[in-house]
Design an enzyme around this catalytic site. Structure first.
Site, PDB file in Angstrom:
ATOM      1  N   ASP A 294       1.138 -19.462  32.105  1.00 56.54           N
ATOM      2  CA  ASP A 294       1.572 -18.077  32.232  1.00 56.54           C
ATOM      3  C   ASP A 294       0.407 -17.165  32.638  1.00 56.54           C
ATOM      4  O   ASP A 294      -0.750 -17.425  32.296  1.00 56.54           O
ATOM      5  CB  ASP A 294       2.147 -17.617  30.886  1.00 56.54           C
ATOM      6  CG  ASP A 294       2.679 -16.204  30.923  1.00 56.54           C
ATOM      7  OD1 ASP A 294       3.683 -15.979  31.620  1.00 56.54           O
ATOM      8  OD2 ASP A 294       2.089 -15.326  30.262  1.00 56.54           O
ATOM      9  N   GLU A 328       1.277 -19.537  37.050  1.00 58.16           N
ATOM     10  CA  GLU A 328       2.067 -18.388  37.476  1.00 58.16           C
ATOM     11  C   GLU A 328       1.118 -17.362  38.090  1.00 58.16           C
ATOM     12  O   GLU A 328       0.335 -16.729  37.384  1.00 58.16           O
ATOM     13  CB  GLU A 328       2.808 -17.757  36.296  1.00 58.16           C
ATOM     14  CG  GLU A 328       3.653 -16.564  36.719  1.00 58.16           C
ATOM     15  CD  GLU A 328       3.848 -15.531  35.627  1.00 58.16           C
ATOM     16  OE1 GLU A 328       4.810 -14.761  35.706  1.00 58.16           O
ATOM     17  OE2 GLU A 328       3.012 -15.472  34.698  1.00 58.16           O
TER      18      GLU A 328
END
Length: 694
Positions: A294, A328
């Protein structure tokens, strides 16, 4: 005047590269296959655990009592936990397997700070104890059983991890949150001396920091939360940037708090080592198979260059030949995405550019020029270990919203919406990269926005707006479970997954764009002598096109989709219904028409691509070839730059790679060569270019 012209000509000649004849040595051994990476060939089902299936309602409140503000549980509020857990997910693993997926990506399973403000941490991104499982989702044994059962069905488990930040525990004086810039508030040593973070990031020379001397804000924590985080290094307030909320620009991208979440000082060796030990333990304790990372773009590059190799080494020691890690990086610019792959040790990233351009085409039938330009940029990812084939592709997610919403917002007619959704999945599963399907897309989920509005319950929902929400391919779900319904989209997805699994070329083979105009997009996939052709019609009209192919004089068989086909020597004539698509297979094997003849162009210092140098080669004809580019200091060993396996499409038809700016020192005089290998194993060697690194 004559002297002036001679001087100009001499100056121009100095600037041009020198060409030598083909080297006396046989350089055929330099030919290498294109790199594909550990994610290539995977088909991934992305599930938000809390919203999928409730297998044990005894853990809904994580063992706590009281209101939702204490337990975080309220299935009537989209901002709170709804009860999904690992027992429920395990119970439905056969469903995911039957859809044809090879991997499952789950949202972060760690224990969270259950409630922040007016929302709960059902999504998993507000971690507070990273050593264990969120009790809302079950126990460690439940998680281990989930992983074990997934493995028994031949599926990998990819865990979403966060290293950029933790839950919001740290506060600043007077409840301040505004970002304080380095120019006014530099980092300081315990002696109050400013230091340049860029010079010490990740190094053993990193200075000691003190709470009251080193930061833009003096961090504060409620005494009750002094030791609330795990591992223990997360409770050291000097392990955070302490600068206030990110403004999403400048240095705040790396050191600003992510909407108040405590931003870790990932430049510090203590943080690098702490995270490395923690996430390595998840590999050895729980036998997981990969990481989705993330907010990767918000962490400094030095961190990844240490962290990722350590994760891969741990996985290898645990007996895992491959351990995919994809980050990401919320940016659709291929150059930005490629920099994480080529410069920061990432094996792959989420392909936001794919999402942007492919979704535009399937939603409206437009944007073909931009789509072609995007795929032409695939060369940016090419190295000896990476390529665009290992990118993680998707069409919507839990943050931006679902592809179903984008389609339904544009196509009010239910039949058209279903056709566009089927077209979207056909492209997702047959274009290059590893397709990721967001849970529920196979059931026609739409939603009305991103974030909380795109995180619907798969099991029976108590929210009236989700009970009555439009669905593509079916009526609103009402009070039923999505497991009890059958949607045309899941049949399409199952068929695509089955086909892609059975045919190597569609799985991870060469992608060659063939046609892109008037609402029609066509491309070949090729491997081991077998060519496939995918033709997609994004227009609301019946259409007929003639698409060039490399496998000549062959009949073509329809494997999936609808249309009619007539072969015509070096082209295939395909007729498609409106919004139709078709996957074709050549009934003959591809046989190269001739031995390749290769020429190489002068390198180009492209200042718009991080100073990477463009290397370009040309081969006549339309055969499938692999072109390996190599460079060396004269007299030294050749260094492979990377291998290109397809031509760019309009306006050029070239094989390309980009040489990194750190491979050779500026001013070095080097030699560059390209070696081509065709499908029959025949090789050709270009001239060797003499080049000065600038």
């Amino acid at each position: 005047m004559r002297k002036f012209l001679l001087a100009v000509i001499s100056f121009i000649l100095v600037l041009q590269p020198n060409f030598s004849s083909i080297a006396a040595e046989n350089l055929s051994y330099l030919a290498k296959p294109v790199a594909r990476g550990p994610l290539a060939g995977e088909s991934i089902y992305f599930v938000m655990t809390d919203r999928f299936s409730n297998g044990d309602d005894s853990n809904d409140r994580a063992g706590l009592t009281g209101s939702s503000s204490q337990t975080g549980f309220d299935p009537t509020d989209k901002a709170y936990y709804h009860g999904g857990d690992f027992k429920g997910l395990t119970n439905h693993l056969p469903y995911i397997k039957e859809l044809g997926f090879t991997s499952i990506w789950i949202t972060p399973p760690v224990k969270n700070q259950y409630v922040q403000g007016a929302s709960a941490a059902y999504h998993g991104y507000w971690g507070i104890d990273f050593t264990t499982i969120d009790p809302h989702l079950g126990t460690e044994e439940d998680f281990k059983n989930f992983v074990s059962q997934a493995h028994s069905l031949g599926m990998k488990v990819i865990v979403d991890i966060v290293v950029n930040h933790t839950a919001d525990v740290i506060k600043y004086p007077n409840e301040s949150t505004g970002y304080r810039y380095l120019i006014n508030y530099p980092y300081k040593t315990c002696q109050g001396k400013p230091f340049d973070l860029n010079k010490v990031a990740g190094s053993k020379d990193f200075p000691k920091l003190c709470i009251d001397k080193s930061f833009a804000y003096i961090p504060q924590v409620d005494p009750a939360n002094k030791n609330i985080k795990k591992p223990a290094f997360l409770n050291d307030l000097t392990n955070y940037h302490n600068r206030g909320d990110s403004t999403w620009s400048g240095t705040s991208v790396f050191d600003g708090d992510f909407v108040g979440l405590d931003d870790l000082f990932t430049e510090k060796p203590e943080v690098v080592n702490g995270w490395s030990e923690l996430w390595a333990s998840w590999i050895t304790r729980f036998d997981i198979d990969g990481f989705r990372v993330d907010t990767a773009k918000h962490v400094n590059p030095e961190f990844w260059k240490v962290f990722i190799p350590k994760m891969l080494a741990t996985a290898k020691s645990a007996g895992k030949k491959e351990f995919p890690i994809f980050g990401e990086v919320a940016d659709s610019d291929p150059l930005t995405l490629a920099s994480f792959v080529k410069d920061q040790k990432f094996e792959s990233v989420l392909d936001f550019g794919f999402q942007s351009h492919v979704s535009r085409f399937v939603v409206s039938g437009s944007g073909l020029d931009a789509l072609v330009k995007y795929f032409n940029a695939d060369d940016l990812y090419t190295s000896t270990t990476t390529s665009a084939y290992s990118l993680a592709t998707f069409l919507g997610n839990h943050d931006m919203g679902r592809i179903g919403q984008f389609i339904a917002d544009r196509s009010e007619d239910p039949t058209e919406a279903l056709s566009r959704a089927q077209l979207a999945n056909a492209l997702l599963f047959t274009l290059r990269g590893s397709p990721i399907l967001y849970y529920g897309d196979e059931k026609g989920f739409t939603g009305t926005g991103g974030d909380q509005l795109a995180r619907q319950d798969f099991f029976p929902t108590l929210l009236p707006e989700w009970q009555n929400e439009r669905r593509i391919g079916s009526e609103p779900i009402g009070k039923s479970s999505s497991f009890e319904t059958i949607n045309p989209l899941e049949k399409t997805i199952s068929a695509l997954n089955e086909l892609v699994r059975s045919e190597t070329a569609l799985n991870s083979g060469t992608q060659q764009i063939r046609y892109a105009r008037e609402g029609v997009f066509a491309y070949s996939r090729y491997a081991a002598g077998q060519e496939f052709l995918v033709v997609a019609n994004g227009a609301n009209d019946i259409t007929s096109v003639k698409v060039p192919v490399s496998t000549v004089d062959s009949n073509w068989k329809i494997l999936l989709g609808q249309g009619t086909v007539n072969s015509a020597g070096t082209a295939v004539e395909v007729s498609l219904p409106e919004l139709g698509w078709v996957v074709l297979k050549a009934e003959k094997k591809h046989i190269p028409k001739s031995t390749p003849k290769i020429t190489i162009d002068p390198p180009v210092n492209d200042y718009s691509t991080h100073f990477w140098t463009l290397l370009n080669a040309n081969i006549a004809g339309d055969d499938f070839n692999e072109v390996t580019f190599s460079a060396r200091i004269p007299g030294k060993k050749w260094i492979t730059i990377g291998t290109a396996d397809r031509r760019t499409f309009e306006p050029a038809r070239n094989y390309r790679v980009y040489m990194g700016d750190k491979l050779f020192k500026v001013g070095s005089k080097i030699e560059i060569v390209a070696v081509a290998k065709n499908a029959a194993g025949k090789t050709a060697i270009s001239r060797i270019i003499q080049w000065k690194v600038g």
